[in-house]
Write a protein that holds these residues in place. Structure first.
Motif, PDB file in Angstrom:
ATOM      1  N   GLY A  23       0.843  -1.286  -0.141  1.00  0.00           N
ATOM      2  CA  GLY A  23      -0.006   0.038   0.061  1.00  0.00           C
ATOM      3  C   GLY A  23       0.919   1.248  -0.007  1.00  0.00           C
ATOM      4  O   GLY A  23       2.140   1.243  -0.101  1.00  0.00           O
ATOM      5  N   GLY A  24      -0.135   2.530   0.233  1.00  0.00           N
ATOM      6  CA  GLY A  24       0.832   3.871  -0.004  1.00  0.00           C
ATOM      7  C   GLY A  24       1.786   3.996   1.157  1.00  0.00           C
ATOM      8  O   GLY A  24       2.485   5.048   1.033  1.00  0.00           O
ATOM      9  N   THR A  25       1.707   3.235   2.342  1.00  0.00           N
ATOM     10  CA  THR A  25       2.504   3.688   3.424  1.00  0.00           C
ATOM     11  C   THR A  25       3.256   2.592   3.854  1.00  0.00           C
ATOM     12  O   THR A  25       4.313   2.657   4.675  1.00  0.00           O
ATOM     13  CB  THR A  25       1.624   4.109   4.634  1.00  0.00           C
ATOM     14  N   PRO A  47       8.146   0.016   5.848  1.00  0.00           N
ATOM     15  CA  PRO A  47       7.452   1.337   5.051  1.00  0.00           C
ATOM     16  C   PRO A  47       7.431   1.401   3.507  1.00  0.00           C
ATOM     17  O   PRO A  47       8.533   0.422   2.982  1.00  0.00           O
ATOM     18  CB  PRO A  47       8.235   2.437   5.725  1.00  0.00           C
ATOM     19  N   THR A  48       6.751   2.117   2.866  1.00  0.00           N
ATOM     20  CA  THR A  48       6.644   2.264   1.284  1.00  0.00           C
ATOM     21  C   THR A  48       6.826   3.848   1.290  1.00  0.00           C
ATOM     22  O   THR A  48       7.739   4.751   1.741  1.00  0.00           O
ATOM     23  CB  THR A  48       5.638   1.614   0.559  1.00  0.00           C
ATOM     24  N   VAL A 101       2.402   6.011  -4.830  1.00  0.00           N
ATOM     25  CA  VAL A 101       3.808   5.845  -4.744  1.00  0.00           C
ATOM     26  C   VAL A 101       4.499   6.092  -6.127  1.00  0.00           C
ATOM     27  O   VAL A 101       4.523   5.101  -6.719  1.00  0.00           O
ATOM     28  CB  VAL A 101       4.078   4.211  -4.356  1.00  0.00           C
ATOM     29  N   PRO A 102       5.010   7.417  -6.182  1.00  0.00           N
ATOM     30  CA  PRO A 102       5.275   7.715  -7.618  1.00  0.00           C
ATOM     31  C   PRO A 102       6.545   7.113  -8.298  1.00  0.00           C
ATOM     32  O   PRO A 102       6.479   7.154  -9.503  1.00  0.00           O
ATOM     33  CB  PRO A 102       5.651   9.180  -7.105  1.00  0.00           C
ATOM     34  N   SER A 161      -8.497   4.700   3.490  1.00  0.00           N
ATOM     35  CA  SER A 161      -7.285   4.839   4.198  1.00  0.00           C
ATOM     36  C   SER A 161      -6.612   6.150   3.556  1.00  0.00           C
ATOM     37  O   SER A 161      -7.237   7.310   3.295  1.00  0.00           O
ATOM     38  CB  SER A 161      -6.616   3.608   4.362  1.00  0.00           C
ATOM     39  N   THR A 162      -5.247   5.804   3.154  1.00  0.00           N
ATOM     40  CA  THR A 162      -4.335   6.871   2.663  1.00  0.00           C
ATOM     41  C   THR A 162      -5.150   7.189   1.005  1.00  0.00           C
ATOM     42  O   THR A 162      -5.190   8.368   0.758  1.00  0.00           O
ATOM     43  CB  THR A 162      -2.880   6.230   2.409  1.00  0.00           C
ATOM     44  N   GLY A 163      -5.733   5.905   0.563  1.00  0.00           N
ATOM     45  CA  GLY A 163      -6.447   6.147  -0.586  1.00  0.00           C
ATOM     46  C   GLY A 163      -7.865   5.552  -0.375  1.00  0.00           C
ATOM     47  O   GLY A 163      -8.074   5.155   0.702  1.00  0.00           O
ATOM     48  N   ILE A 164      -8.513   5.214  -1.535  1.00  0.00           N
ATOM     49  CA  ILE A 164      -9.701   4.694  -1.371  1.00  0.00           C
ATOM     50  C   ILE A 164      -9.986   3.474  -2.550  1.00  0.00           C
ATOM     51  O   ILE A 164      -9.701   4.049  -3.634  1.00  0.00           O
ATOM     52  CB  ILE A 164     -10.846   5.615  -1.591  1.00  0.00           C
TER      53      ILE A 164
END
Length: 329
Positions: A23-25, A47-48, A101-102, A161-164
């Motif tokens: 995921g994003g985090t 972590p990410t 996560v660019p 969450s961080t995204g949907i």
């Protein structure tokens, strides 16, 4: 042949899935049995994040996969790797482009994890399938398997969450679409509610209703906090800005659910993710939108919290292996 040798050769090892949730985090991995239970001491997290480089991300993913695999109990075997990843993805080519996560755009995550577990140099020597699906698909399969959607065959799972993210099961079958992105409800548009510009679209659900974007809107109204946890605490304390922010987010999510139900005739929507726990009132705001819909078949949809807490994404990744028959070819 001795009886002892015959018993040894016929022994059935306990099948385990190596589950990976990206995921994003954070990225997590664990071993999960065929009843949807995590093997004790096999869950690992790294972590990410938006600032992580490709090398950082590969290190985190490799670390958790190896650590989870090292917890293999005696008498068990790993029969496959299931990967749930934030979207969008390309399921046929095994590529991922998680929005938050660019540095990963069309990154070959399936092949990378296959190299970590495989027989090549530095691999774990396992000849097993590696399956990649969007994380929303995985969490929906988890709810259908051992969670809040057991026995229901027209389901949408959501993560706020961080995204949907989201995923779909229709008539008891997982719907992925040709690219694997069916159910990506975070990027449907929800009318005249407008949030921050998110990847070029301020009208997308994620732009106003994810945890960070809900907090960002509250800050434009004078809220001093910076996290979803602080917003939840302010809401509980009666802060009017926090209450407006939660009401706004609930309305946006409710509209998206109403639209999805009108399209797919859903029976149940199960919602998890960190920000979904901010207050039970968030679900009340969603249900208010549904209750006022014109069509009875939309009003019938039930909106419930996930029954799987923080283990849901990993159980869902494992379902990609243990319940692979529900997936399209």
């Amino acid at each position: 042949m001795s009886i002892r040798l015959l018993v040894y050769r016929c022994r059935v090892l306990t099948p385990l899935a190596l589950a990976v949730d990206f995921g994003g985090t954070k990225v997590e991995a664990a071993l999960v049995d065929s009843d949807g239970r995590l093997v004790p001491d096999s869950r690992h997290r790294r972590p990410t994040g938006r600032t992580a480089s490709v090398a950082d991300l590969e290190s985190s993913v490799g670390d958790v996969v190896r650590a989870a695999a090292s917890a293999l109990p005696e008498g068990a075997e790993i029969v496959g790797v299931g990967i749930g990843c934030a979207g969008p993805i390309d399921r046929r080519r095994g590529l991922v482009s998680p929005l938050n996560v660019p540095d990963w755009r069309d990154y070959p995550l399936r092949d990378f994890i296959a190299s970590v577990v495989g027989a090549g140099e530095g691999g774990l020597g396992l000849d097993i399938p590696v399956t990649l699906e969007m994380d929303g698909v995985a969490i929906t399969m988890a709810e259908h398997w051992v969670g809040a959607a057991q026995g229901v065959d027209n389901v949408m799972g959501m993560v706020i969450s961080t995204g949907i993210g989201g995923g779909l099961i229709v008539d008891g079958r997982v719907i992925t679409g040709p690219t694997g992105n069916a159910g990506h409800i975070g990027h449907v548009e929800v009318g005249d509610i407008v949030g921050e510009d998110t990847f070029g679209n301020a009208s997308a659900l994620e732009a106003m209703a994810s945890g960070p974007h809900t907090v960002a809107w509250a800050r434009t109204q004078g809220f001093a906090g910076t996290t979803g946890e602080e917003l939840a605490a302010a809401y509980a304390a009666g802060d009017p800005i926090a209450r407006d922010a939660i009401a706004r987010t609930g309305q946006a999510v409710g509209r998206a659910i109403a639209s999805a139900t009108a399209l797919l005739d859903l029976e149940l929507v199960a919602i998890g993710g960190g920000f979904s726990h901010s207050t039970p009132d968030l679900f009340d705001r969603m249900r208010e939108v549904i209750d006022h819909h014109y069509f009875p078949f939309v009003r019938k949809v039930r909106i419930v919290p996930s029954a799987l807490s923080s283990e849901g994404p990993l159980i869902g990744a494992a379902a990609l292996i243990h319940r692979a028959t529900l997936l399209p070819a």
